[in-house]
Structures are given as C-alpha cells and as structure tokens.
Design an enzyme around this catalytic site. Structure first.
Site, PDB file in Angstrom:
ATOM      1  CG  ASN A   7      24.490 -51.382  -7.063  1.00  0.00           C
ATOM      2  OD1 ASN A   7      25.479 -51.521  -6.332  1.00  0.00           O
ATOM      3  ND2 ASN A   7      24.592 -51.070  -8.339  1.00  0.00           N
ATOM      4  CE  LYS A  14      25.037 -45.842  -6.766  1.00  0.00           C
ATOM      5  NZ  LYS A  14      25.914 -45.966  -7.914  1.00  0.00           N
ATOM      6  NE  ARG A  96      28.360 -53.730  -7.810  1.00  0.00           N
ATOM      7  CZ  ARG A  96      28.982 -52.963  -6.910  1.00  0.00           C
ATOM      8  NH1 ARG A  96      28.308 -52.403  -5.936  1.00  0.00           N
ATOM      9  NH2 ARG A  96      30.272 -52.784  -6.981  1.00  0.00           N
ATOM     10  CG  HIS A 174      34.612 -51.759 -11.308  1.00  0.00           C
ATOM     11  ND1 HIS A 174      35.807 -51.067 -11.359  1.00  0.00           N
ATOM     12  CD2 HIS A 174      33.920 -51.211 -10.270  1.00  0.00           C
ATOM     13  CE1 HIS A 174      35.835 -50.159 -10.407  1.00  0.00           C
ATOM     14  NE2 HIS A 174      34.708 -50.228  -9.715  1.00  0.00           N
ATOM     15  CG  HIS A 202      34.094 -49.041 -13.932  1.00  0.00           C
ATOM     16  ND1 HIS A 202      32.788 -49.480 -14.005  1.00  0.00           N
ATOM     17  CD2 HIS A 202      34.176 -48.319 -12.788  1.00  0.00           C
ATOM     18  CE1 HIS A 202      32.119 -49.025 -12.964  1.00  0.00           C
ATOM     19  NE2 HIS A 202      32.939 -48.326 -12.199  1.00  0.00           N
ATOM     20  CG  LEU A 203      38.177 -44.371 -16.297  1.00  0.00           C
ATOM     21  CD1 LEU A 203      38.694 -43.295 -17.239  1.00  0.00           C
ATOM     22  CD2 LEU A 203      39.339 -45.084 -15.613  1.00  0.00           C
ATOM     23  N   GLY A 204      35.302 -44.503 -12.238  1.00  0.00           N
ATOM     24  CA  GLY A 204      34.352 -43.877 -11.315  1.00  0.00           C
ATOM     25  C   GLY A 204      35.136 -43.412 -10.107  1.00  0.00           C
ATOM     26  CG  ASN A 205      33.721 -42.040  -6.357  1.00  0.00           C
ATOM     27  OD1 ASN A 205      34.277 -40.958  -6.541  1.00  0.00           O
ATOM     28  ND2 ASN A 205      32.428 -42.153  -6.089  1.00  0.00           N
ATOM     29  N   GLY A 206      36.006 -45.669  -7.909  1.00  0.00           N
ATOM     30  CA  GLY A 206      36.953 -46.767  -8.111  1.00  0.00           C
ATOM     31  C   GLY A 206      37.220 -46.855  -9.610  1.00  0.00           C
ATOM     32  NE  ARG A 235      38.743 -47.836  -3.615  1.00  0.00           N
ATOM     33  CZ  ARG A 235      37.860 -48.458  -4.387  1.00  0.00           C
ATOM     34  NH1 ARG A 235      38.235 -49.485  -5.140  1.00  0.00           N
ATOM     35  NH2 ARG A 235      36.611 -48.085  -4.413  1.00  0.00           N
ATOM     36  CD  GLU A 378      27.862 -51.243 -11.355  1.00  0.00           C
ATOM     37  OE1 GLU A 378      27.303 -50.396 -10.635  1.00  0.00           O
ATOM     38  OE2 GLU A 378      29.024 -51.637 -11.169  1.00  0.00           O
TER      39      GLU A 378
END
Ligand code: ADP
Length: 396
Positions: A7, A14, A96, A174, A202-206, A235, A378
């Site tokens: 990934n 990862k 991915r 995502h 989906h609340l991550g860095n993105g 972003r 994922e």
C-alpha cells in the site's frame, strides 16, 4: 495461501502479510506481519510488527521507493522468528493503486499492459528487483474502483461537455475503504447491504464522504483529484475556482505554487498555522488557540454540510459510519458532526462515543439512525480481493 499487500502513499510504504484459508473469517484478522516505512529528506523510519505484536523500529537512509520496499521485504525473512522462511512462500501480491483512471474498475492482474495504463506508476511499489517474486501473481486494486459507476449526474462536472470527453470527470478516492466499511456495516448491523442507505465518513489526513445505496456508491466528495470536497489536514477541499483565476491573473501564484498551497499549506494547517494533525488542533483549541478553534469549526461545518448533501442524495440514511484516523479516534469530532443531525432522529450515546474500541454502534438505543465506528482495513480488503481472484483462477 499467503497474501502480501503493498500500500503506497506519497512518502510512505505500508505492507501486510495475511495467511488465508479456504474460507474467509467473519472478522478481519490481524496480519502475521506488518511493515510501515515513512521517509523525509532521504531518512526513513521503519516500523515492523509481527504476529505477537512485537514492534521493531529503525531508521535508515533510502533514496527511492524501490529501496524502501526492499528494506521492508527484507524484514519478512530475517530476525528472530521471521514471518517467512523465503519470499517464494508468498502466493500472491496485492497492490493498492490510487488511480485507475477511466478504464480500470475492479481488481486486475498487473500485466505489463495494465502497468503501462496506470497513470501514476510511481505511486505503486516496484518489485522487479526481487527474483523470488518474479513468478508470483500481482493484482492491482484501485482506490477509484468503487466510485467508477456513480450516476453521470454525480460524475460529470458542469463545465464544457468536452471535459468529460477528455476524462476530466469526478473519480472519487478512498473507494477501497468506503466499500469495505459498507460491507462491514451491513454485517455489524445484521442487515442486507442491498437494503441500506449509508454515509461513510473517511476522516484521515485525506477526508472524503461516500453516499452508498444498495451497496453502490452514488456520490462522493472527492472528484477529479483528492483535493475536492471536505477540509483536510493540509488540503483545502473545495474552494471557489474564481480564487485561483484571481491569483493567477494578478500574478500572485503560478500553477505549481497553487498546487503546493492547496495540497500542503491549506486545510487544518493553513488555517491554524500550527499543524495539520487533528490531535494537535484539538489540544491547541482546548487551550484557547483562536485559529486552531477556527480550523476545527470550519472542518466540522464542512463535514456537517457534506453529510447533509449525501443524506439528501440518498433520500434518507440508515447508518452513518466514521472511519480512519480522525473518524475512529476523535469522540469530539464525531460528537460535533452529529450535533446538527438530530433532525434526522439521530442520537449519539455519549458514553459509547467516548469508549475506545472500534467496529461498534455508538448510537443511542432509540436513535432512528445507527452510528458506527469502523476501523479502516484497506490491506485486509485488498487481501480479500486477491483471495477471490486466486480462487477463481484455480477453479477455471
Ligand atoms: P491517512 O489518511 O494518512 O491514512 P490516518 O487515517 O492514519 O491517515 O489519519 C491520520 C489523522 O488521524 C491525523 O490527522 C491524526 O491527527 C488523526 N488522529 C489519529 N489519532 C487521533 C486522535 N486520538 N484524535 C484525533 N485525531 C487523531
């Protein structure tokens, strides 16, 4: 069957290794080996976790993704009780791939033709320098795949129609996790996915939202690039495109700078001036930092507005799902996002919201809408796709 998942992020790699049996387990298993390597200025920090949960960390120099992958794979077969005796024991590798473009939707074998067709080849891990893996099937799973069949009304930008003909359209991202969360939500709720209206956050860095009806994505907030939609760590999310033409016209920013500003100097970081990391924003806000407070408020405002739009597109909602770093860990963000949704009959159970376990329902018993926290998985989702493809090849 041993499945290795790779990934790739923009400055991280990862990887996970799953042993898989004839039947898939109901709940996502813990991988027997997990590796993560992140690099900045050619210095990489690696973290390897084995099946016993033992974590090993080290720092090393890397000059390319290929070297980073090489280092990660090396740890599979070395050290105390290695995960594998040889890389030849791997049966399939799943990658991915961030962008499948207009052509790719479902998982595909990574043939030279597919490799050439993937726009950002640099974004996925090269394995050709590992002879042991040369005969191992490689499968690409696309993060744009799940949104590939959204209705045209959600896909086509209202610019000139020629944009759409030139593949300038909304793709969404995502997708692997939005799809995984939808399937997992149906299982947790004991419901048929084909009868559910879901909004996944989906609340991550993105950050992105998806509106999912009967298991299909019908709208999402990210578009042609992962810049559209919600406010994110660094972003901007959606802004008036007139700002960009204004900045260009008045000679304040050129194209490259605009790209940098919108991707790396905006969002929580741009507003707070301190950090793009939600943990730090919350800590600063709670100490009275004015701009961190504003950053949090814009983040929540846009999240609420986005959820509202997704519910309207679906014409209702059975469950709201929070996932990824912020979604899974921040009770404060979840509480703030849900605050304005009581008109839908949505009621959070405050104690459940504050508990620290995932894959659970945190709505009050009498809530008309279920609220779930689902851990992003994922790698497991990719491993399952590989498992299905390998089984179908075997039975052909
Ligand atoms: P990525 O999108 O890169 O995969 P993650 O899903 O790991 O990222 O999410 C990273 C984000 O999660 C960061 O903004 C981080 O601050 C946030 N995060 C992680 N733990 C917490 C927490 N306990 N409270 C609030 N935010 C958190």
């Amino acid at each position: 069957m041993k499945v290795l998942v790779l990934n790739s992020g923009s400055s991280s790699q990862k990887s996970s290794l799953y042993p898989m049996d004839e039947t898939l387990p109901d709940d996502p298993p813990t991988p027997i080996w997990e590796g993560k390597i992140e690099w900045r200025d050619r210095i990489a920090e690696a973290e390897i976790k084995n099946a016993r949960g033992v974590v090993q960390k080290n720092r090393a120099k890397v000059s390319s993704r290929a070297e980073a992958v090489e280092q990660l794979l090396g740890t599979l077969t070395t050290g105390d009780r290695p995960a594998l005796t040889s890389l030849t024991n791997i049966d399939v590798v799943g990658h991915r791939v961030v962008h499948g473009g207009p052509k790719y939707e479902g998982p595909v074998s990574l043939t030279p033709e597919v490799r050439a067709g993937i726009a950002k080849v640099s974004d996925f891990a090269p394995l050709h320098n590992r002879a042991e893996l040369s005969g191992v099937p490689q499968i690409a799973v696309f993060d744009t795949g799940f949104q590939r069949r959204m209705p045209l009304a959600a896909v086509v930008y209202p610019g000139p129609y020629q944009w759409f003909e030139q593949n300038i359209r909304r793709y969404g991202f995502h997708g692997i996790n939005h799809q995984y969360c939808a399937t997992r939500a149906a299982r947790l709720l004991g419901r048929d996915l084909n009868s559910l209206k879901l909004v996944t956050c989906h609340l991550g860095n993105g950050c992105s939202l998806a509106a999912i009806r009967d298991g299909h994505s019908v709208d999402t907030t990210m578009g042609f690039t992962p810049l559209e939609g919600l406010m994110m760590g660094t972003r901007s999310g959606s802004i008036d495109p007139g700002i960009l033409t204004y900045l260009i016209r008045t000679g304040r920013l050129d194209g490259q700078r605009i790209d940098d500003v919108l991707n790396t100097e905006s969002g929580l970081l741009g507003i707070s001036g301190t950090s793009g990391d939600m943990r730090e924003i919350l800590a600063a806000k709670n100490k009275g930092h004015t701009r961190a407070k504003l950053a949090f408020e814009i983040y929540v405002h846009r999240l609420q507005a986005g959820i509202g739009a997704m519910v309207a597109v679906l014409g209702g909602i059975d469950a709201l799902i929070f996932t990824a770093g912020v979604g899974e860990n921040s009770a404060e963000v979840r509480e703030a996002a849900c605050k304005q949704l009581t008109f839908l009959g949505l009621k959070l159970d405050d104690a459940a919201n504050r508990q620290r376990t995932s894959d659970r329902d945190i709505a009050a018993p009498d809530s008309a809408v279920r609220v779930l926290i689902i851990r992003a998985q994922e790698d497991w989702a990719i491993a399952k796709e590989c498992w299905h493809i390998m089984r179908s090849l075997r039975h052909d």
